[in-house]
Scaffold this motif. Structure first.
Motif, PDB file in Angstrom:
ATOM      1  N   ASP A  95       0.806  -1.216   0.000  1.00 39.11           N
ATOM      2  CA  ASP A  95       0.000   0.000   0.000  1.00 39.11           C
ATOM      3  C   ASP A  95       0.840   1.266   0.000  1.00 39.11           C
ATOM      4  N   SER A  96       2.057   1.195   0.523  1.00 39.50           N
ATOM      5  CA  SER A  96       2.881   2.390   0.630  1.00 39.50           C
ATOM      6  C   SER A  96       3.621   2.703  -0.667  1.00 39.50           C
ATOM      7  N   GLN A  97       3.644   1.762  -1.601  1.00 41.47           N
ATOM      8  CA  GLN A  97       4.383   1.976  -2.840  1.00 41.47           C
ATOM      9  C   GLN A  97       3.438   2.392  -3.956  1.00 41.47           C
ATOM     10  N   GLU A  98       3.900   3.332  -4.784  1.00 36.45           N
ATOM     11  CA  GLU A  98       3.155   3.702  -5.975  1.00 36.45           C
ATOM     12  C   GLU A  98       3.291   2.584  -6.996  1.00 36.45           C
ATOM     13  N   PRO A  99       2.193   2.189  -7.670  1.00 38.15           N
ATOM     14  CA  PRO A  99       2.339   1.180  -8.712  1.00 38.15           C
ATOM     15  C   PRO A  99       3.153   1.744  -9.871  1.00 38.15           C
ATOM     16  N   GLU A 100       4.080   0.941 -10.382  1.00 42.03           N
ATOM     17  CA  GLU A 100       4.946   1.405 -11.459  1.00 42.03           C
ATOM     18  C   GLU A 100       4.860   0.418 -12.607  1.00 42.03           C
ATOM     19  N   TRP A 101       4.615   0.940 -13.789  1.00 42.52           N
ATOM     20  CA  TRP A 101       4.496   0.119 -14.979  1.00 42.52           C
ATOM     21  C   TRP A 101       5.570   0.568 -15.955  1.00 42.52           C
ATOM     22  N   ILE A 102       6.224  -0.383 -16.586  1.00 40.28           N
ATOM     23  CA  ILE A 102       7.329  -0.060 -17.477  1.00 40.28           C
ATOM     24  C   ILE A 102       6.922  -0.338 -18.914  1.00 40.28           C
ATOM     25  N   VAL A 103       7.089   0.685 -19.760  1.00 36.75           N
ATOM     26  CA  VAL A 103       6.789   0.554 -21.188  1.00 36.75           C
ATOM     27  C   VAL A 103       8.003  -0.046 -21.875  1.00 36.75           C
ATOM     28  N   ASP A 104       7.771  -1.103 -22.665  1.00 40.52           N
ATOM     29  CA  ASP A 104       8.846  -1.732 -23.423  1.00 40.52           C
ATOM     30  C   ASP A 104       9.093  -0.949 -24.712  1.00 40.52           C
ATOM     31  N   THR A 105       8.098  -0.857 -25.571  1.00 39.93           N
ATOM     32  CA  THR A 105       8.231  -0.120 -26.831  1.00 39.93           C
ATOM     33  C   THR A 105       6.883   0.453 -27.248  1.00 39.93           C
ATOM     34  N   ILE A 106       6.949   1.413 -28.140  1.00 37.65           N
ATOM     35  CA  ILE A 106       5.749   1.917 -28.807  1.00 37.65           C
ATOM     36  C   ILE A 106       5.747   1.287 -30.192  1.00 37.65           C
ATOM     37  N   LEU A 132       8.851   7.242 -26.458  1.00 40.06           N
ATOM     38  CA  LEU A 132       8.209   8.039 -27.501  1.00 40.06           C
ATOM     39  C   LEU A 132       9.266   8.682 -28.382  1.00 40.06           C
ATOM     40  N   ALA A 133      10.327   9.200 -27.772  1.00 37.22           N
ATOM     41  CA  ALA A 133      11.421   9.794 -28.546  1.00 37.22           C
ATOM     42  C   ALA A 133      12.053   8.748 -29.464  1.00 37.22           C
ATOM     43  N   GLU A 134      12.245   7.544 -28.960  1.00 36.99           N
ATOM     44  CA  GLU A 134      12.803   6.466 -29.781  1.00 36.99           C
ATOM     45  C   GLU A 134      11.872   6.139 -30.947  1.00 36.99           C
ATOM     46  N   TYR A 135      10.575   6.068 -30.674  1.00 35.75           N
ATOM     47  CA  TYR A 135       9.604   5.770 -31.718  1.00 35.75           C
ATOM     48  C   TYR A 135       9.595   6.864 -32.788  1.00 35.75           C
ATOM     49  N   LEU A 136       9.622   8.124 -32.353  1.00 38.06           N
ATOM     50  CA  LEU A 136       9.630   9.233 -33.314  1.00 38.06           C
ATOM     51  C   LEU A 136      10.893   9.211 -34.163  1.00 38.06           C
ATOM     52  N   ASP A 137      12.027   8.828 -33.583  1.00 32.47           N
ATOM     53  CA  ASP A 137      13.257   8.668 -34.363  1.00 32.47           C
ATOM     54  C   ASP A 137      13.091   7.594 -35.428  1.00 32.47           C
ATOM     55  N   LEU A 138      12.486   6.479 -35.035  1.00 27.05           N
ATOM     56  CA  LEU A 138      12.317   5.362 -35.969  1.00 27.05           C
ATOM     57  C   LEU A 138      11.431   5.721 -37.159  1.00 27.05           C
ATOM     58  N   ILE A 139      10.416   6.553 -36.928  1.00 30.92           N
ATOM     59  CA  ILE A 139       9.537   6.917 -38.041  1.00 30.92           C
ATOM     60  C   ILE A 139      10.010   8.186 -38.744  1.00 30.92           C
ATOM     61  N   GLY A 140      11.133   8.730 -38.312  1.00 30.44           N
ATOM     62  CA  GLY A 140      11.736   9.856 -39.013  1.00 30.44           C
ATOM     63  C   GLY A 140      11.290  11.224 -38.568  1.00 30.44           C
ATOM     64  N   VAL A 141      10.783  11.333 -37.353  1.00 30.55           N
ATOM     65  CA  VAL A 141      10.382  12.637 -36.819  1.00 30.55           C
ATOM     66  C   VAL A 141      11.450  13.081 -35.833  1.00 30.55           C
ATOM     67  N   TRP A 142      11.928  14.322 -35.970  1.00 31.49           N
ATOM     68  CA  TRP A 142      12.968  14.840 -35.079  1.00 31.49           C
ATOM     69  C   TRP A 142      12.331  15.444 -33.856  1.00 31.49           C
ATOM     70  N   HIS A 143      13.155  15.794 -32.880  1.00 30.53           N
ATOM     71  CA  HIS A 143      12.649  16.249 -31.593  1.00 30.53           C
ATOM     72  C   HIS A 143      12.588  17.762 -31.433  1.00 30.53           C
ATOM     73  N   SER A 144      12.924  18.500 -32.438  1.00 31.95           N
ATOM     74  CA  SER A 144      12.885  19.960 -32.306  1.00 31.95           C
ATOM     75  C   SER A 144      11.443  20.457 -32.317  1.00 31.95           C
ATOM     76  N   LYS A 145      11.248  21.718 -31.951  1.00 32.67           N
ATOM     77  CA  LYS A 145       9.908  22.289 -31.961  1.00 32.67           C
ATOM     78  C   LYS A 145       9.341  22.321 -33.377  1.00 32.67           C
ATOM     79  N   ILE A 146      10.205  22.559 -34.353  1.00 33.27           N
ATOM     80  CA  ILE A 146       9.760  22.577 -35.750  1.00 33.27           C
ATOM     81  C   ILE A 146       9.239  21.197 -36.141  1.00 33.27           C
TER      82      ILE A 146
END
Length: 107
Positions: A38-49, A84-98
């Motif tokens: 009860d004292s611990q927050e539940p934590e879920w780990i995402v493998d991939t998108i 999410l950053a890894e997924y966006l890299d894979l589909i060719g989207v960069w991380h800049s605001k543009i």
């Protein structure tokens, strides 16, 4: 139970008679050694998108969890994840605001 990921409905064939701990087989295992969940927050780990539908803040992402489950989550639920950053890299989207603006209009 729901907070711990246990489904509230199960088949009666899964019920078993409780057999208390046998000190001869497992010595020193007392109730005080059990972690208080009860004292611990539940934590879920995402493998991939895996994929996405939609664009911008209306996008939903197909997420595979480390436990093996696959679910769809809204953008605001995955926007802070490194995967999410890894997924966006894979589909060719960069991380800049543009690139984020381009993501909002193109996908």
């Amino acid at each position: 139970l729901r907070q711990r990921g246990v489904h509230s409905v199960f088949h009666s064939s899964l019920l078993r008679i409780h057999i208390p701990n046998d000190d001869c087989l497992f010595p020193g295992r007392t109730d005080t050694q059990i972690v208080d969940l009860d004292s611990q927050e539940p934590e879920w780990i995402v493998d991939t998108i895996l994929s996405h539908k939609g664009s911008g803040e209306n996008a939903t992402f197909e997420v595979r969890w480390c436990a093996g489950d696959v679910t769809w989550l809204a953008y605001h639920q995955v926007s802070h994840l490194g995967t999410l950053a890894e997924y966006l890299d894979l589909i060719g989207v960069w991380h800049s605001k543009i690139a984020r603006r381009a993501w909002n209009t193109s996908s």
